[in-house]
Design a protein around this motif. Structure first.
Motif, PDB file in Angstrom:
ATOM      1  N   PHE A 110      -4.488   9.509   1.387  1.00  0.00           N
ATOM      2  CA  PHE A 110      -4.998  11.064   1.190  1.00  0.00           C
ATOM      3  C   PHE A 110      -4.721  11.608  -0.150  1.00  0.00           C
ATOM      4  O   PHE A 110      -5.182  12.502  -0.828  1.00  0.00           O
ATOM      5  CB  PHE A 110      -4.188  11.859   2.158  1.00  0.00           C
ATOM      6  CG  PHE A 110      -4.846  11.830   3.492  1.00  0.00           C
ATOM      7  CD1 PHE A 110      -6.087  11.877   3.610  1.00  0.00           C
ATOM      8  CD2 PHE A 110      -4.070  11.530   4.501  1.00  0.00           C
ATOM      9  CE1 PHE A 110      -6.511  12.002   4.952  1.00  0.00           C
ATOM     10  CE2 PHE A 110      -4.444  11.577   5.916  1.00  0.00           C
ATOM     11  CZ  PHE A 110      -5.674  11.659   6.319  1.00  0.00           C
ATOM     12  N   ALA A 111      -3.433  10.785  -0.849  1.00  0.00           N
ATOM     13  CA  ALA A 111      -3.379  10.880  -2.103  1.00  0.00           C
ATOM     14  C   ALA A 111      -4.022  10.458  -3.230  1.00  0.00           C
ATOM     15  O   ALA A 111      -4.353  10.981  -4.462  1.00  0.00           O
ATOM     16  CB  ALA A 111      -1.921  10.302  -2.441  1.00  0.00           C
ATOM     17  N   SER A 112      -4.969   9.506  -2.850  1.00  0.00           N
ATOM     18  CA  SER A 112      -5.813   8.837  -3.896  1.00  0.00           C
ATOM     19  C   SER A 112      -7.450   8.909  -3.798  1.00  0.00           C
ATOM     20  O   SER A 112      -7.849   8.836  -4.699  1.00  0.00           O
ATOM     21  CB  SER A 112      -5.474   6.922  -3.659  1.00  0.00           C
ATOM     22  OG  SER A 112      -4.274   6.611  -3.646  1.00  0.00           O
ATOM     23  N   VAL A 113      -7.633   9.389  -2.605  1.00  0.00           N
ATOM     24  CA  VAL A 113      -9.202   9.637  -2.493  1.00  0.00           C
ATOM     25  C   VAL A 113      -9.685  10.888  -2.138  1.00  0.00           C
ATOM     26  O   VAL A 113      -8.715  11.584  -1.266  1.00  0.00           O
ATOM     27  CB  VAL A 113      -9.693   8.656  -1.201  1.00  0.00           C
ATOM     28  CG1 VAL A 113     -11.184   8.591  -1.267  1.00  0.00           C
ATOM     29  CG2 VAL A 113      -9.092   7.244  -1.338  1.00  0.00           C
TER      30      VAL A 113
ATOM     31  N   ALA B  66       0.824   4.652   4.745  1.00  0.00           N
ATOM     32  CA  ALA B  66      -0.416   4.098   4.424  1.00  0.00           C
ATOM     33  C   ALA B  66      -1.500   5.340   4.169  1.00  0.00           C
ATOM     34  O   ALA B  66      -2.076   5.455   3.277  1.00  0.00           O
ATOM     35  CB  ALA B  66      -0.974   3.268   5.194  1.00  0.00           C
ATOM     36  N   ASN B  67      -1.397   6.385   5.474  1.00  0.00           N
ATOM     37  CA  ASN B  67      -2.348   7.512   5.255  1.00  0.00           C
ATOM     38  C   ASN B  67      -1.956   8.262   4.120  1.00  0.00           C
ATOM     39  O   ASN B  67      -2.893   8.982   3.637  1.00  0.00           O
ATOM     40  CB  ASN B  67      -2.284   8.026   6.475  1.00  0.00           C
ATOM     41  CG  ASN B  67      -3.042   7.451   7.690  1.00  0.00           C
ATOM     42  OD1 ASN B  67      -4.331   7.877   7.699  1.00  0.00           O
ATOM     43  ND2 ASN B  67      -2.438   6.404   8.482  1.00  0.00           N
TER      44      ASN B  67
ATOM     45  N   LEU C  18       8.708   0.690  12.639  1.00  0.00           N
ATOM     46  CA  LEU C  18       8.401   0.045  11.445  1.00  0.00           C
ATOM     47  C   LEU C  18       7.198   0.314  11.300  1.00  0.00           C
ATOM     48  O   LEU C  18       6.710   0.757  10.117  1.00  0.00           O
ATOM     49  CB  LEU C  18       8.858  -1.328  11.269  1.00  0.00           C
ATOM     50  CG  LEU C  18       8.317  -2.333  10.295  1.00  0.00           C
ATOM     51  CD1 LEU C  18       8.913  -1.861   8.909  1.00  0.00           C
ATOM     52  CD2 LEU C  18       8.524  -3.678  10.421  1.00  0.00           C
ATOM     53  N   VAL C  19       6.241  -0.139  12.364  1.00  0.00           N
ATOM     54  CA  VAL C  19       4.962   0.127  11.941  1.00  0.00           C
ATOM     55  C   VAL C  19       4.441   1.682  11.967  1.00  0.00           C
ATOM     56  O   VAL C  19       3.489   1.867  11.109  1.00  0.00           O
ATOM     57  CB  VAL C  19       4.061  -0.615  13.352  1.00  0.00           C
ATOM     58  CG1 VAL C  19       2.594  -0.323  13.347  1.00  0.00           C
ATOM     59  CG2 VAL C  19       4.104  -2.043  13.017  1.00  0.00           C
ATOM     60  N   ALA C  20       5.154   2.429  12.731  1.00  0.00           N
ATOM     61  CA  ALA C  20       4.843   3.863  12.655  1.00  0.00           C
ATOM     62  C   ALA C  20       5.087   4.341  11.230  1.00  0.00           C
ATOM     63  O   ALA C  20       4.276   5.066  10.476  1.00  0.00           O
ATOM     64  CB  ALA C  20       5.544   4.775  13.606  1.00  0.00           C
ATOM     65  N   VAL C  21       6.243   3.983  10.660  1.00  0.00           N
ATOM     66  CA  VAL C  21       6.526   4.516   9.390  1.00  0.00           C
ATOM     67  C   VAL C  21       5.409   3.849   8.362  1.00  0.00           C
ATOM     68  O   VAL C  21       4.904   4.761   7.327  1.00  0.00           O
ATOM     69  CB  VAL C  21       7.742   3.943   8.894  1.00  0.00           C
ATOM     70  CG1 VAL C  21       8.273   4.337   7.377  1.00  0.00           C
ATOM     71  CG2 VAL C  21       9.262   4.763   9.774  1.00  0.00           C
ATOM     72  N   LEU C  22       5.154   2.597   8.396  1.00  0.00           N
ATOM     73  CA  LEU C  22       4.110   2.218   7.352  1.00  0.00           C
ATOM     74  C   LEU C  22       2.768   2.789   7.770  1.00  0.00           C
ATOM     75  O   LEU C  22       2.295   3.128   6.636  1.00  0.00           O
ATOM     76  CB  LEU C  22       4.141   0.737   7.573  1.00  0.00           C
ATOM     77  CG  LEU C  22       5.347  -0.163   7.277  1.00  0.00           C
ATOM     78  CD1 LEU C  22       5.296  -1.704   7.610  1.00  0.00           C
ATOM     79  CD2 LEU C  22       5.735  -0.056   5.656  1.00  0.00           C
ATOM     80  N   TYR C  23       2.441   3.001   8.694  1.00  0.00           N
ATOM     81  CA  TYR C  23       1.381   3.635   9.089  1.00  0.00           C
ATOM     82  C   TYR C  23       1.030   5.116   8.278  1.00  0.00           C
ATOM     83  O   TYR C  23      -0.002   5.287   7.646  1.00  0.00           O
ATOM     84  CB  TYR C  23       0.672   3.884  10.398  1.00  0.00           C
ATOM     85  CG  TYR C  23       0.230   2.608  11.231  1.00  0.00           C
ATOM     86  CD1 TYR C  23       0.021   1.476  10.771  1.00  0.00           C
ATOM     87  CD2 TYR C  23       0.197   2.647  12.742  1.00  0.00           C
ATOM     88  CE1 TYR C  23      -0.491   0.342  11.248  1.00  0.00           C
ATOM     89  CE2 TYR C  23      -0.387   1.555  13.308  1.00  0.00           C
ATOM     90  CZ  TYR C  23      -0.601   0.431  12.650  1.00  0.00           C
ATOM     91  OH  TYR C  23      -1.175  -0.728  13.174  1.00  0.00           O
ATOM     92  N   ASN C  24       2.135   5.703   8.681  1.00  0.00           N
ATOM     93  CA  ASN C  24       2.203   7.197   8.065  1.00  0.00           C
ATOM     94  C   ASN C  24       2.180   7.007   6.561  1.00  0.00           C
ATOM     95  O   ASN C  24       1.287   7.932   5.760  1.00  0.00           O
ATOM     96  CB  ASN C  24       3.336   8.029   8.707  1.00  0.00           C
ATOM     97  CG  ASN C  24       3.023   8.481   9.861  1.00  0.00           C
ATOM     98  OD1 ASN C  24       2.470   9.588  10.234  1.00  0.00           O
ATOM     99  ND2 ASN C  24       3.379   8.052  10.940  1.00  0.00           N
TER     100      ASN C  24
ATOM    101  N   ILE D 142       0.744  -1.270   0.169  1.00  0.00           N
ATOM    102  CA  ILE D 142       0.088  -0.141   0.078  1.00  0.00           C
ATOM    103  C   ILE D 142       0.871   1.179   0.044  1.00  0.00           C
ATOM    104  O   ILE D 142       0.840   2.248  -0.616  1.00  0.00           O
ATOM    105  CB  ILE D 142      -0.903  -0.057   1.224  1.00  0.00           C
ATOM    106  CG1 ILE D 142      -2.020  -0.999   0.931  1.00  0.00           C
ATOM    107  CG2 ILE D 142      -1.555   1.386   1.406  1.00  0.00           C
ATOM    108  CD1 ILE D 142      -2.748  -1.454   2.239  1.00  0.00           C
ATOM    109  N   ALA D 143       2.103   1.153   0.821  1.00  0.00           N
ATOM    110  CA  ALA D 143       2.737   2.655   0.950  1.00  0.00           C
ATOM    111  C   ALA D 143       3.563   2.643  -0.410  1.00  0.00           C
ATOM    112  O   ALA D 143       3.588   3.803  -0.999  1.00  0.00           O
ATOM    113  CB  ALA D 143       3.990   2.205   2.133  1.00  0.00           C
ATOM    114  N   ILE D 144       3.907   1.727  -1.078  1.00  0.00           N
ATOM    115  CA  ILE D 144       4.817   1.600  -2.423  1.00  0.00           C
ATOM    116  C   ILE D 144       3.758   2.473  -3.274  1.00  0.00           C
ATOM    117  O   ILE D 144       3.830   3.096  -4.288  1.00  0.00           O
ATOM    118  CB  ILE D 144       5.281   0.574  -3.003  1.00  0.00           C
ATOM    119  CG1 ILE D 144       6.603   0.282  -2.105  1.00  0.00           C
ATOM    120  CG2 ILE D 144       5.627   0.789  -4.588  1.00  0.00           C
ATOM    121  CD1 ILE D 144       7.166  -1.040  -2.138  1.00  0.00           C
ATOM    122  N   THR D 145       2.425   1.903  -3.497  1.00  0.00           N
ATOM    123  CA  THR D 145       1.427   2.111  -4.536  1.00  0.00           C
ATOM    124  C   THR D 145       1.010   3.526  -4.177  1.00  0.00           C
ATOM    125  O   THR D 145       0.993   4.507  -5.104  1.00  0.00           O
ATOM    126  CB  THR D 145       0.224   1.367  -4.125  1.00  0.00           C
ATOM    127  OG1 THR D 145       0.465  -0.005  -4.152  1.00  0.00           O
ATOM    128  CG2 THR D 145      -0.940   1.684  -5.329  1.00  0.00           C
ATOM    129  N   GLY D 146       1.069   4.129  -2.728  1.00  0.00           N
ATOM    130  CA  GLY D 146       0.916   5.489  -2.796  1.00  0.00           C
ATOM    131  C   GLY D 146       1.778   6.352  -3.470  1.00  0.00           C
ATOM    132  O   GLY D 146       1.501   7.762  -3.595  1.00  0.00           O
TER     133      GLY D 146
END
Length: 609
Positions: free
Chosen positions: A322-325, A317-318, A309-315, A232-236
């Protein structure tokens, strides 16, 4: 190890009150004990390569050889935390957090704040673990050691809440919902309950037969969950680069990022609750400390890696969301945020089905890791002796796993899936789990200062890790906020919460449960013993698998002198020979003193003291 000291000999008069006389010097003993008034600290050593550590004697006995083994390494520590943190939160809560905070900018700040609140709590727990590196169970141990008086009060309250509220019905229902969404079927209430029970039963079977295999299974699911968020992060980032034709302006939501609806206190509080929910699980590895070799060094490095790791991925993902929707769609979203993202990027119902499968897998992985962590916590509650049938909680037979706590969690979850109807009752029961935990988090933070003070007073030195004081204070303030703000009414009035009845009913009920624990404790430890002519003592049980536990027993008043003369403060017979707790494993009460039976510092275990 040699000690040359003088200790007071304390005997008892007819009223069971200690009296003090002189005792002869002890010139060489095989153990060490220090005393601070009625508190006795014995030096204990586990088999996980940790340093010997002092613990208050009424705490659950240290298991010199963990009956659960030592299968927890760096990878398992990381994924015990990661797999519990990455559940449904990051997929479902961003829209609600956006509504609560009012703007994209403040929403992103809240996600970052979640990282700092997690790190602050992690630091508190790591310092506690450095003082008690041979005990699993996390907060069970730390509350027990920070608040040893009134004797057994905190273990009783925490054990009761951990057992009664040990169900995972919420996550089981969520897992079932997403399994049904894969094929687009709308389940009936009983279909949903049936699949939820089946999902939890599969999770139970995945962990109950083999400890090492359960960790491997948890790690595998954790890797899949991490790769999903990385995707999801890379797609964003691809979307932000302008490489998706269906999203012509991926930067629109980031312009004037702090413009938006003004936040309300109720909205900010709900947003913070959802952030805390999304990061829940960062402390899961502290439930298995006694299964970790060289625990403090290993935990310090890998728990911080997991949270970062999780904090980076969470941010990231957000950022992808925000970039897509479009922002209005995010605010108005009734479905999960991640499904809006997949639809906007891939425009395919098959992609959404795939997402539902990944979220169902995340939910299932959460069930597994919660089972592993909380079973150790419940087991430690049972080893304190305050729950009935201590053998049931402590034993690891026949599979080398904590089968008693596993079964209790399965049973309570099935009951809570079947009993409450959907809607208000279900939401109420889920909310009920949250409020008492905030109180215990505050007490753990305050308790760290208490433990520091006592250790300094006794000259016990520092542990391998010490949290910054400002970090500990920040941690206490965060959970104090979470304890107070649920009383603040929603915008629409006292009946506009997530249930149709009064919004703070779960807060009052949670408080009432805590008060009920206090009443039960008073009757069990104080009132009934005085009325029936006995006193409460503890003894150590050593089971066939090497597991050890305390058992709380009743001693008639006329037999107290004999009992106190033949048992130490931990509850072990002074003249015993125990292969599981020999000189090289437990550094505790003097065998010389034990033979004489003359050390009241050892024997004084009255709950009144």
């Amino acid at each position: 190890m040699s000690f040359n000291w003088r200790r007071p000999f304390r005997s008892r008069d007819d009223n069971d009150e200690p009296t003090t006389h002189d005792a002869p010097a002890l010139t060489r003993v095989n153990s060490a004990e220090v005393s601070d008034g009625s508190l006795k600290y014995t030096l204990e050593k586990g088999g996980n390569d940790s340093q010997p550590s002092y613990q208050e004697a009424t705490g659950a006995p240290v298991e010199s050889r963990s009956p659960l083994g030592y299968s927890v390494g760096p990878i398992t520590i990381i994924f015990l935390n990661v797999s519990k943190m990455i559940g449904t939160g990051v997929y479902s809560t961003p829209s609600a957090i956006l509504r609560g905070t009012g703007s994209v900018g403040l929403s992103m700040i809240y996600w970052t704040l979640g990282f700092f609140t997690s790190i602050s709590t992690l630091s508190v727990l790591l310092e506690f673990a450095s003082y008690f590196p041979n005990r699993s169970g996390s907060e069970v141990v730390y509350l027990e050691q920070a608040y040893p008086r009134p004797r057994w009060l905190f273990p009783t309250a925490f054990a009761f809440l951990n057992v009664v509220l040990s169900f995972s019905s919420g996550n089981s229902i969520v897992c079932a919902q997403y399994l049904f969404r894969i094929n687009g079927h709308t389940p009936s209430p009983w279909e949903l309950k049936g699949v939820a029970i089946a999902a939890y039963t599969v999770a139970f079977l995945a962990v109950v037969f083999h400890t090492k295999a359960s960790y491997a299974f948890s790690n595998g699911i954790g890797i899949v969950k991490t790769l999903t968020l990385i995707f999801i992060a890379i797609t964003g980032l691809v979307v932000l680069g302008g490489n998706i034709s269906s999203i012509p302006d991926p930067h629109s939501n980031f312009r004037n990022a702090f413009d938006g609806l003004p936040p309300t206190p109720y909205g900010l509080n709900n947003a913070l609750y959802r952030i805390i929910f999304s990061y829940t699980g960062f402390d899961n590895a502290f439930n298995v400390v006694n299964e970790v070799k060289n625990p403090i060094k290993t935990l310090r490095r890998n728990t911080f890696i997991s949270v970062f790791l999780v904090a980076v991925l969470y941010n990231l993902a957000n950022v992808a969301y925000f970039a897509s929707v479009p922002l209005p769609d995010l605010r108005a979203a009734k479905e999960i945020t991640a499904s809006l993202f997949f639809t906007a990027v891939f425009g395919s119902s098959n992609a959404v089905r795939g997402l539902n499968f990944l979220i169902a897998l995340s939910s299932f992985g959460n069930l597994v890791t919660v089972l592993i962590g909380s079973s150790r916590m419940i087991r430690e509650c049972g080893r304190q002796g305050v729950l009935p049938f201590p053998r049931f909680w402590a034993t690891t037979r026949p599979f080398g796993t904590p089968i008693g706590p596993y079964f209790v969690k399965w049973f309570m979850t099935v009951i809570m899936i079947l009993a409450p109807p959907a809607g208000d009752a279900f939401n109420f029961v889920v909310d009920l789990q949250v409020y008492p935990s905030s109180l215990f988090h505050i007490l753990v933070g305050i308790g760290l200062f208490i433990v520091r003070y006592r250790r300094k007073k006794l000259g016990l030195g520092r542990g391998e890790f010490k949290a910054w004081t400002v970090v500990v204070v920040f941690n206490i303030l965060v959970y104090a906020y979470l304890l107070v703000m649920p009383w603040y009414p929603p915008e629409g009035g006292p009946y506009a919460g997530n249930v149709s009845f009064w919004y703070a009913t779960y807060v009052v009920t949670g408080t009432g449960i805590l008060l009920g624990c206090g009443i039960y404790y008073y009757a069990w430890i104080w009132l009934l013993p005085k009325l029936r002519g006995y006193r409460i003592r503890q003894e150590v049980l050593t089971l066939e698998d090497g597991a050890q536990s305390h058992k709380v027993i009743k001693i008639p008043v006329e037999q107290l002198a004999e009992w106190d003369a033949t048992h130490d403060a931990v509850g072990r017979p002074l003249n015993r020979t125990d292969s599981h707790s020999g000189d090289s494993e437990r550094i505790g009460v003097s065998s010389t003193a034990g033979e004489k039976g003359q050390d009241g510092n050892v024997r004084d275990v009255d709950p009144e003291k």
